[in-house]
Design a protein around this motif. Structure first.
Motif, PDB file in Angstrom:
ATOM      1  N   GLN A 102      28.841  12.418   8.395  1.00 38.11           N
ATOM      2  CA  GLN A 102      29.749  12.265   7.256  1.00 38.11           C
ATOM      3  C   GLN A 102      28.983  12.182   5.936  1.00 38.11           C
ATOM      4  O   GLN A 102      29.406  12.742   4.930  1.00 38.11           O
ATOM      5  N   LYS A 103      27.859  11.480   5.947  1.00 40.76           N
ATOM      6  CA  LYS A 103      27.046  11.293   4.732  1.00 40.76           C
ATOM      7  C   LYS A 103      26.111  12.476   4.486  1.00 40.76           C
ATOM      8  O   LYS A 103      25.436  12.522   3.467  1.00 40.76           O
ATOM      9  N   LYS A 104      26.057  13.408   5.455  1.00 41.84           N
ATOM     10  CA  LYS A 104      25.179  14.573   5.389  1.00 41.84           C
ATOM     11  C   LYS A 104      23.705  14.180   5.301  1.00 41.84           C
ATOM     12  O   LYS A 104      22.901  14.843   4.643  1.00 41.84           O
ATOM     13  N   HIS A 105      23.363  13.091   5.998  1.00 46.51           N
ATOM     14  CA  HIS A 105      21.967  12.658   6.081  1.00 46.51           C
ATOM     15  C   HIS A 105      21.338  13.246   7.332  1.00 46.51           C
ATOM     16  O   HIS A 105      21.981  13.344   8.375  1.00 46.51           O
ATOM     17  N   THR A 106      20.080  13.624   7.212  1.00 50.20           N
ATOM     18  CA  THR A 106      19.350  14.114   8.364  1.00 50.20           C
ATOM     19  C   THR A 106      18.204  13.150   8.670  1.00 50.20           C
ATOM     20  O   THR A 106      17.705  12.454   7.789  1.00 50.20           O
ATOM     21  N   THR A 107      17.811  13.113   9.932  1.00 52.52           N
ATOM     22  CA  THR A 107      16.677  12.303  10.371  1.00 52.52           C
ATOM     23  C   THR A 107      15.755  13.172  11.196  1.00 52.52           C
ATOM     24  O   THR A 107      16.183  14.187  11.763  1.00 52.52           O
ATOM     25  N   ILE A 108      14.517  12.766  11.270  1.00 55.10           N
ATOM     26  CA  ILE A 108      13.547  13.480  12.099  1.00 55.10           C
ATOM     27  C   ILE A 108      13.816  13.176  13.569  1.00 55.10           C
ATOM     28  O   ILE A 108      13.739  14.039  14.426  1.00 55.10           O
ATOM     29  N   LEU A 123      22.614   2.112   3.427  1.00 54.72           N
ATOM     30  CA  LEU A 123      23.893   2.609   2.907  1.00 54.72           C
ATOM     31  C   LEU A 123      24.525   1.615   1.939  1.00 54.72           C
ATOM     32  O   LEU A 123      25.117   2.019   0.930  1.00 54.72           O
ATOM     33  N   ILE A 124      24.408   0.326   2.229  1.00 56.21           N
ATOM     34  CA  ILE A 124      24.936  -0.689   1.302  1.00 56.21           C
ATOM     35  C   ILE A 124      24.214  -0.574  -0.041  1.00 56.21           C
ATOM     36  O   ILE A 124      24.842  -0.600  -1.102  1.00 56.21           O
ATOM     37  N   ALA A 125      22.888  -0.409  -0.001  1.00 55.96           N
ATOM     38  CA  ALA A 125      22.117  -0.247  -1.243  1.00 55.96           C
ATOM     39  C   ALA A 125      22.565   1.008  -1.994  1.00 55.96           C
ATOM     40  O   ALA A 125      22.710   0.984  -3.217  1.00 55.96           O
ATOM     41  N   LEU A 126      22.811   2.093  -1.264  1.00 54.09           N
ATOM     42  CA  LEU A 126      23.230   3.356  -1.858  1.00 54.09           C
ATOM     43  C   LEU A 126      24.630   3.261  -2.456  1.00 54.09           C
ATOM     44  O   LEU A 126      24.879   3.730  -3.566  1.00 54.09           O
ATOM     45  N   GLU A 127      25.536   2.642  -1.726  1.00 51.56           N
ATOM     46  CA  GLU A 127      26.944   2.616  -2.128  1.00 51.56           C
ATOM     47  C   GLU A 127      27.295   1.468  -3.064  1.00 51.56           C
ATOM     48  O   GLU A 127      28.303   1.511  -3.744  1.00 51.56           O
ATOM     49  N   LYS A 128      26.461   0.414  -3.075  1.00 52.89           N
ATOM     50  CA  LYS A 128      26.767  -0.756  -3.917  1.00 52.89           C
ATOM     51  C   LYS A 128      25.542  -1.223  -4.707  1.00 52.89           C
ATOM     52  O   LYS A 128      25.197  -2.405  -4.681  1.00 52.89           O
ATOM     53  N   ILE A 139      19.459  -6.469  -2.938  1.00 54.02           N
ATOM     54  CA  ILE A 139      20.718  -7.032  -2.453  1.00 54.02           C
ATOM     55  C   ILE A 139      20.359  -7.808  -1.198  1.00 54.02           C
ATOM     56  O   ILE A 139      19.841  -7.227  -0.241  1.00 54.02           O
ATOM     57  N   ASP A 140      20.578  -9.129  -1.217  1.00 49.63           N
ATOM     58  CA  ASP A 140      20.391  -9.855   0.050  1.00 49.63           C
ATOM     59  C   ASP A 140      21.772 -10.041   0.655  1.00 49.63           C
ATOM     60  O   ASP A 140      22.683 -10.552   0.058  1.00 49.63           O
ATOM     61  N   CYS A 141      21.887  -9.553   1.849  1.00 48.75           N
ATOM     62  CA  CYS A 141      23.163  -9.380   2.531  1.00 48.75           C
ATOM     63  C   CYS A 141      23.190 -10.268   3.768  1.00 48.75           C
ATOM     64  O   CYS A 141      22.241 -10.250   4.555  1.00 48.75           O
ATOM     65  N   SER A 142      24.250 -11.029   3.917  1.00 51.35           N
ATOM     66  CA  SER A 142      24.358 -11.840   5.130  1.00 51.35           C
ATOM     67  C   SER A 142      24.691 -10.935   6.314  1.00 51.35           C
ATOM     68  O   SER A 142      25.189  -9.814   6.144  1.00 51.35           O
ATOM     69  N   HIS A 143      24.411 -11.446   7.492  1.00 53.03           N
ATOM     70  CA  HIS A 143      24.724 -10.704   8.712  1.00 53.03           C
ATOM     71  C   HIS A 143      26.214 -10.374   8.748  1.00 53.03           C
ATOM     72  O   HIS A 143      26.611  -9.273   9.133  1.00 53.03           O
ATOM     73  N   ASN A 167       0.778  -1.239   0.000  1.00 52.47           N
ATOM     74  CA  ASN A 167       0.000   0.000   0.000  1.00 52.47           C
ATOM     75  C   ASN A 167       0.811   1.293   0.000  1.00 52.47           C
ATOM     76  O   ASN A 167       0.338   2.300  -0.523  1.00 52.47           O
ATOM     77  N   ASP A 168       1.992   1.289   0.593  1.00 53.18           N
ATOM     78  CA  ASP A 168       2.701   2.553   0.804  1.00 53.18           C
ATOM     79  C   ASP A 168       4.130   2.592   0.271  1.00 53.18           C
ATOM     80  O   ASP A 168       4.761   3.641   0.322  1.00 53.18           O
ATOM     81  N   SER A 169       4.656   1.480  -0.199  1.00 55.28           N
ATOM     82  CA  SER A 169       6.046   1.459  -0.652  1.00 55.28           C
ATOM     83  C   SER A 169       6.190   2.254  -1.948  1.00 55.28           C
ATOM     84  O   SER A 169       5.242   2.369  -2.729  1.00 55.28           O
ATOM     85  N   PRO A 170       7.376   2.820  -2.170  1.00 52.39           N
ATOM     86  CA  PRO A 170       7.586   3.603  -3.392  1.00 52.39           C
ATOM     87  C   PRO A 170       7.581   2.716  -4.640  1.00 52.39           C
ATOM     88  O   PRO A 170       7.770   1.504  -4.552  1.00 52.39           O
ATOM     89  N   SER A 171       7.367   3.340  -5.778  1.00 52.94           N
ATOM     90  CA  SER A 171       7.318   2.561  -7.020  1.00 52.94           C
ATOM     91  C   SER A 171       8.704   2.097  -7.446  1.00 52.94           C
ATOM     92  O   SER A 171       8.832   1.057  -8.094  1.00 52.94           O
ATOM     93  N   GLU A 172       9.742   2.858  -7.094  1.00 58.98           N
ATOM     94  CA  GLU A 172      11.108   2.479  -7.449  1.00 58.98           C
ATOM     95  C   GLU A 172      12.029   2.660  -6.254  1.00 58.98           C
ATOM     96  O   GLU A 172      11.935   3.653  -5.545  1.00 58.98           O
ATOM     97  N   ALA A 173      12.933   1.718  -6.079  1.00 57.63           N
ATOM     98  CA  ALA A 173      13.945   1.803  -5.027  1.00 57.63           C
ATOM     99  C   ALA A 173      14.931   0.666  -5.242  1.00 57.63           C
ATOM    100  O   ALA A 173      14.643  -0.304  -5.949  1.00 57.63           O
ATOM    101  N   ILE A 174      16.080   0.806  -4.641  1.00 57.67           N
ATOM    102  CA  ILE A 174      17.026  -0.302  -4.538  1.00 57.67           C
ATOM    103  C   ILE A 174      17.039  -0.691  -3.075  1.00 57.67           C
ATOM    104  O   ILE A 174      17.120   0.167  -2.192  1.00 57.67           O
ATOM    105  N   ILE A 175      16.935  -1.986  -2.822  1.00 57.98           N
ATOM    106  CA  ILE A 175      16.744  -2.480  -1.458  1.00 57.98           C
ATOM    107  C   ILE A 175      17.870  -3.419  -1.059  1.00 57.98           C
ATOM    108  O   ILE A 175      18.324  -4.235  -1.864  1.00 57.98           O
ATOM    109  N   CYS A 176      18.289  -3.302   0.189  1.00 57.13           N
ATOM    110  CA  CYS A 176      19.233  -4.255   0.781  1.00 57.13           C
ATOM    111  C   CYS A 176      18.576  -4.857   2.020  1.00 57.13           C
ATOM    112  O   CYS A 176      18.106  -4.121   2.893  1.00 57.13           O
TER     113      CYS A 176
END
Length: 164
Positions: free
Chosen positions: A132-138, A154-159, A110-114, A53-62
């Motif tokens: 460092q990444k200049k990310h903000t959170t609420i 971050l893994i999805a973003l960087e790889k 990306i399925d990532c092992s522990h 119902n609420d997930s975006p139409s496009e994304a890269i997921i880890c």
């Protein structure tokens, strides 16, 4: 010359859990450099509802996929304790693999092992990386599930090249 329109992408880290309040996602939006968190109080069912119902139409997921590690992590304790730990690991492996399978119906994943995700971050490390990444959170604070989901995003973003 035509200017190239830059398309901003969402990167989602998913830390599945079978326990109550443990199933968490982090969504990094590169258009505004935000990282936001969603914790599903009803676990996998809440995640599936969000997904449908609420997930975006496009994304890269880890996804932290515990099913990639085939052994029980801690064999210490008496027979009953080891059996309980094994059941808990089996539940985590199942919900992790179900999450990966569900996500692959819509996204590059990306399925990532522990082990690939790496060690736990404390609050100080999390705040340093956010800066460092200049990310903000609420939110002004974070819990371990959120920090783990952020690491995965971050893994999805960087790889993104690892996504299938």
């Amino acid at each position: 010359k035509k200017s190239l329109k830059i398309r901003h992408t969402l990167y989602i880290g998913i830390d599945p859990a079978f326990r109550a309040n443990g199933f968490c996602i982090c969504i990094i939006d590169t258009s505004d450099k935000t990282a936001r968190f969603v914790t599903f109080k009803d676990g996998f069912l809440g995640f599936v509802s969000w997904f449908l119902n609420d997930s975006p139409s496009e994304a890269i997921i880890c996804v932290d996929n515990s099913n990639l590690q085939k052994s029980t992590f801690d064999m210490r304790g008496n027979k009953n304790e080891v059996a309980r730990k094994s059941r808990n690991v089996g539940k985590k492996q199942a919900v992790s693999q179900c999450t990966v399978d569900r996500c692959k119906t819509k996204y590059r994943v990306i399925d990532c092992s522990h082990k690939q995700k790496g060690g736990k971050w404390n609050k100080a490390t999390f705040n340093i990386v956010l800066s460092q990444k200049k990310h903000t959170t609420i939110k002004k604070t974070s819990n371990q599930d959120e920090r783990d989901a952020y690491k995965l995003a971050l893994i999805a973003l960087e790889k993104p090249f690892l996504a299938r």
